[in-house]
Write an enzyme that holds these catalytic residues in place. Structure first.
Site, PDB file in Angstrom:
ATOM      1  N   GLY A  68      71.009   8.515 -79.173  1.00 57.76           N
ATOM      2  CA  GLY A  68      70.499   7.227 -78.725  1.00 57.76           C
ATOM      3  C   GLY A  68      68.990   7.192 -78.828  1.00 57.76           C
ATOM      4  O   GLY A  68      68.331   8.229 -78.881  1.00 57.76           O
ATOM      5  N   ASP A  69      68.469   5.986 -78.862  1.00 51.05           N
ATOM      6  CA  ASP A  69      67.029   5.804 -78.810  1.00 51.05           C
ATOM      7  C   ASP A  69      66.744   4.518 -78.054  1.00 51.05           C
ATOM      8  O   ASP A  69      67.467   3.538 -78.193  1.00 51.05           O
ATOM      9  CB  ASP A  69      66.414   5.731 -80.205  1.00 51.05           C
ATOM     10  CG  ASP A  69      64.907   5.871 -80.130  1.00 51.05           C
ATOM     11  OD1 ASP A  69      64.435   7.017 -79.934  1.00 51.05           O
ATOM     12  OD2 ASP A  69      64.212   4.852 -80.202  1.00 51.05           O
ATOM     13  N   THR A  70      65.705   4.546 -77.249  1.00 47.78           N
ATOM     14  CA  THR A  70      65.329   3.390 -76.433  1.00 47.78           C
ATOM     15  C   THR A  70      63.854   3.093 -76.639  1.00 47.78           C
ATOM     16  O   THR A  70      63.039   4.011 -76.711  1.00 47.78           O
ATOM     17  CB  THR A  70      65.606   3.681 -74.941  1.00 47.78           C
ATOM     18  OG1 THR A  70      66.998   3.968 -74.781  1.00 47.78           O
ATOM     19  CG2 THR A  70      65.229   2.501 -74.061  1.00 47.78           C
TER      20      THR A  70
END
EC number: 3.6.1.9
Length: 190
Positions: A68-70
């Site tokens: 994931g990346d935010t």
């Protein structure tokens, strides 16, 4: 039953996975360039990074990889992790008294080798921050290493006057979408 590899060293992502009864069999640190491309939109940025991180991790045939990346965006401007305290102060000034978006990309690579990706957007509005509030938050050190320079699960929660969307997304992993992706590739959920 496939084993789960978490392509992230983020303790927040491990904690969030535990909330849905998922414990990775292995943790891997993906090595990719996280520099935004010129003109890249925040949604496209997090999708590209999530997919890149998932595909950068070596996977055994019986393993599923989750990455994931935010990021935080004000308009089209991507706010990455602050480089230093002046950068953190600048970010908090940008967020003060306005709405911003928190974007996450989540990618699962199944045992079939296929990458499945979702993008999630949460709208957050901060109250107008005083110089003293910004100074105190910067001095706390909490915002360093966080997308957009703040941790909603910490002191910065008191800055939030409005949130529309997934709270877990703002922490770093949208659980509804993550649960659906993991279920689709045979990862048992608690």
């Amino acid at each position: 039953m496939p084993a789960l590899v978490l392509a992230s060293t983020s303790p927040r992502r491990r904690e969030l996975l535990a909330r849905i009864g998922v414990m990775p069999a292995r943790i891997a640190a993906p090595e990719i360039d996280e520099t935004p491309l010129k003109g890249e939109l925040p949604r496209d940025y997090v999708v590209r990074l999530a997919r890149g991180k998932a595909l950068a991790v070596a996977r055994a045939p019986d393993e599923v990889v989750l990455a994931g990346d935010t990021t935080v965006s004000v308009g089209r401007r991507i706010l990455e992790k602050p480089a230093d305290e002046p950068d953190l102060r600048r970010m908090l000034g940008l967020l003060s008294g306005r709405r911003h978006h928190v974007w996450s990309g989540v990618c699962v690579v199944g045992t079939d080798g296929k990458a499945r990706v979702r993008a999630v957007d949460t709208i957050v509005a901060f109250k107008a921050l005083s110089a003293a509030e910004i100074d105190a938050y910067v001095a706390s050190g909490e915002g360093m290493g966080k997308a957009g320079g703040y941790a909603i699960q910490g002191r910065a929660e008191a800055f939030v006057r409005f949130l529309s969307g997934s709270h877990s997304n703002v922490v770093g992993l949208p659980l509804f979408e993550t649960r659906a992706l993991l279920s689709s590739v045979g990862i048992p959920l608690g």
